[in-house]
Enzyme design. Structure first.
Site, short mmCIF file in Angstrom:
data_model
loop_
_atom_site.label_atom_id
_atom_site.label_comp_id
_atom_site.label_asym_id
_atom_site.label_seq_id
_atom_site.Cartn_x
_atom_site.Cartn_y
_atom_site.Cartn_z
N GLU A 1 0.90 -1.16 0.00
CA GLU A 1 0.00 0.00 0.00
C GLU A 1 0.93 1.20 0.00
O GLU A 1 1.68 1.40 0.96
CB GLU A 1 -0.90 -0.08 1.24
CG GLU A 1 -2.05 0.90 1.22
CD GLU A 1 -1.67 2.22 1.82
OE1 GLU A 1 -0.97 3.01 1.16
OE2 GLU A 1 -2.09 2.46 2.97
N CYS B 1 -2.03 7.83 4.79
CA CYS B 1 -2.10 7.35 3.40
C CYS B 1 -3.31 7.94 2.69
O CYS B 1 -3.34 8.05 1.47
CB CYS B 1 -2.23 5.83 3.37
SG CYS B 1 -0.94 5.01 4.27
#
Lengths: 484, 484
Positions: B223, B260
């Site tokens: 990720e 994120c």
């Protein structure tokens, strides 16, 4: 052939096709099956001619092809495959209110499919890869296998007719011809979102590398075959020696050994090796040479065997008869387990009816074998119940090495159903967590998306409160068909 | 540190741990949560010191960490996640009898997990990646992030205690320290079967390449973050201008922008750009500089901004205050949509509280933007219902570019639940068909296997006729909790 135009049409078609209801997609798939059936005699004639496979087999393969189309159509009508998962909002939660989150699978975009040589219908133009991608909602750019160009093109036209008759945009399916370079260009095209392939390790791995080297890497679902070992145990073998030998030979020689699940490797206990070998050799006498798909494949078969002949570890029970251009006969060699373990070369697939019989000393040696074994599509265990109970460690290890573990029968004759797993750890495939046969194959071409606080009127039917599709969903962690 | 010994212990542990029942695995996971809670004050003190994050945040993050452990424990107790699929035998079928085929997910083997710098607890030692791998039945070799070595080691010890107290083999969890070379060696180790990573694009993509270059390629679930665009529409924006600006700034500056899902990109209609920009600038006045995780991250933030400052297309509304070693302040720049579209550089993530405000002319321009947009973890649409109805094409395109699509609120504050999708098309992750947050994360570490004609007493509980686990299964295509 302008690939940019082809992919741009596919992408445009995708943006409408992805939102078509499951039942409309099912109608479209069934229209393909219907048109294939209407053209059965023409298709079968063409495929027999181009593949050297017997008419009975090709007729059966067309039945399998339309059968798997119906399986995916049923799955679309049932609809639960999208894994709808709903965590409703909780505005009263403290310290922060909880948003409404709803997740489902959506199609990934245009998919490149490569036809296989060994299944001119069931793994080719309208085969499992194409149909599962279309079922997921993805347009397909299909590259026909050069071994059966007419069949490929004809079936491609049938699909295009179904596209038209269903009122869908042309870009949903495109048939492309070409060689290695064309295949590479298709995988490299930036609009492609996934690749499906069935064939050799060399070709599959090369496409995998190309796909990973792209600016945007994409998944490659390559099924690259395996040697599908059979592990035999003394009591079971002693009890059914001749029928098991016959069953083994039938599977080995089916379709001239040109199946991904062909059992090219068999482990036999030392004490029965001689008897079993004789029974296999006898059954092989009856198996006349049969034509392979094309000269290239026959020639590779002979080369692989010639290569093995240079190895002193092998004892040849049967070598192929005189080398015919296409018509090949089975071969059988024997090796000691200790020698087999010592060199990975003996794990390489010989595409065709070649069997390597590995003679083992004791069950401890099978543990060593299992640890050394490469990934396989299938592993078969022939043992009676006391032998199974006595070998939990082996079974546990063998699970790690395959996608399908069989306890009776032979690995060829892959059922197309909901529960089938046709895939396995590398090098049998590049994606052990997927299958290329059976209903779960659709998931290769889908990815999850979550919608957060999406207004009710925008929600896809699969995620609506009222569950208008009546599908099984996971709501707050519980599986249910109820409304929210 | 001998990696061969570590992996060999992990593999040995795997062969027993994989067969542990779901409820026993759940007990083990909850034991980890229990030990973490017992050590809450020590863990929080250490993590605050090493991460520069405020105590309230770290306390909350520990709650989230134990909360997600409980989610996976619940999922294991419920048990349906293995996707049991059963096609019973049909011995009467013609021309050939049908074998009994039963499919389920099984764990893949030892998993390498990399800790993230920005979540010293929830995405680190006992974070979502570790716990979902353990839940699937996979041992974990965990490499701590060098930014918080003490916290990492301490939490690792807590897990090892839980392993011991649960009577499980030590090899189930190993804490490893080291730099880039160590990370590469872990990914290269032949026993490793998958990799989970949260961090920068550069590091994630490099691990992805290493994993694909192995003799046996393995999946990398990396990720790598994104810019999480927010698309605003005029009516909604005009109605809620100040609250939306404040909400945007809160999300942008949360945790010094080190999430994120930080919304680093916002599209604003020309007619409201000035007013919205003022409201954002005003809200930013109140957002004092806050400490970043470490000097390296702060320094990267300044470099990225200095790099953007060389571009004439940008109009700077707010530059960072004087460059502190760690304490950084937010920044805001404006660009015209046409300029943004012209250069991919403007899509690059600036890790920290930097916002790029893109001023668009009309909705047609947003279609161009959507086509050009790289893959994202999240996309947020702020529009009223008439605006949503008027823009189906845009919404359809944006679905293709993200893993989560939001219609209210902000992308930060990722819910840990069953329906969460934290992932998205490349380059936000290397695997768009997976999530690293929420219950579905467990599936990254599992693969299907089919058992054909397996004797009843050998079948795993999930596949037994009597359904002793009471799970939801697919039998002959129908979802049911019934026995067969």
């Amino acid at each position: 052939m302008n690939l940019d135009l082809i992919f741009s049409a596919a992408q445009e078609a995708f943006l409408s096709y992805k939102n078509l209801s499951g039942s409309k997609k099912a109608d479209f798939l069934e229209k393909i099956a219907e048109i294939l059936e209407e053209n059965r005699s023409a298709i079968v004639m063409m495929a027999v001619k181009e593949s050297n496979l017997p008419e009975g087999r090709i007729n059966g393969e067309l039945g399998r092809t339309t059968g798997q189309i119906k399986l995916f159509a049923n799955q679309l009508r049932e609809g639960s495959w999208v894994e709808a998962t709903i965590d409703p909002a909780d505005p009263t939660r403290t310290p922060l209110p909880k948003a409404d989150i709803r997740r489902m699978l959506i199609p990934i975009g245009p998919v490149v499919v490569f036809g296989a040589s060994n299944f001119p219908l069931a793994f080719s133009t309208a085969g499992g890869d194409t149909i599962s991608a279309l079922a997921a909602g993805c347009p397909v750019i299909y590259k026909g296998h050069p071994a059966h160009p007419d069949t490929s093109k004809f079936v491609g036209d049938c699909i295009s007719q179904a596209v038209k008759k269903s009122g869908l945009p042309d870009g949903i399916f495109t048939h492309v011809e070409g060689g290695v370079k064309m295949g590479q260009d298709l995988v490299k095209h930036p609009v492609a979102k996934a690749v499906a392939f069935t064939g050799s390790y060399g070709a599959g791995k090369s496409l995998f590398n190309i796909a990973n080297d792209r600016d945007e890497p994409i998944p490659v679902y390559a099924e690259m075959g395996s040697v599908n070992p059979v592990f035999t145990f003394p009591q079971r073998l002693a009890n059914e020696l001749v029928p098991l030998a016959q069953s083994y030979v039938s599977s080995l020689t089916l379709g001239a050994g040109q199946f991904c699940t062909n059992p090219g490797l068999i482990f036999v206990p030392k004490e029965l090796a001689g008897r079993f070998e004789n029974a296999v050799a006898e059954a092989l006498q009856g198996a006349a040479g049969s034509p392979m798909l094309h000269e290239g494949i026959a020639s590779s078969y002979y080369s692989a065997i010639d290569n093995l002949k240079t190895r002193s570890e092998l004892n040849w029970v049967k070598v192929p008869d005189a080398q015919h251009l296409i018509n090949v006969s089975p071969a059988l060699a024997e090796i000691k387990a200790a020698d087999w373990i010592a060199d990975d070369l003996f794990q390489q697939e010989v595409f065709g009816s070649f069997a390597l019989m590995v003679v083992y000393e004791n069950e401890a040696q099978l543990i060593e074998v299992a640890k050394k074994l490469h990934g396989q599509l299938t592993i078969t265990i022939w043992a009676d119940s006391s032998e199974l109970k006595a070998n939990p460690e082996l079974i546990n290890l063998l699970e790690e090495k395959c996608g399908r573990l069989l306890f009776t029968g032979v690995p060829t004759g892959v059922e197309v159903g909901y529960a089938m797993q046709h895939g396995g750890p590398f090098p049998s495939t590049t994606s052990a967590n997927s299958t290329s046969v059976g209903a779960h194959a659709i998931k290769r071409f889908a990815r999850p998306i979550a919608f957060q606080d999406m207004p009710a009127d925008l929600l896809p039917d699969a995620l609506k409160d009222g569950n208008p599709l009546g599908i099984t969903r996971q709501v707050n962690g519980k599986f249910t068909v109820e409304k929210i």
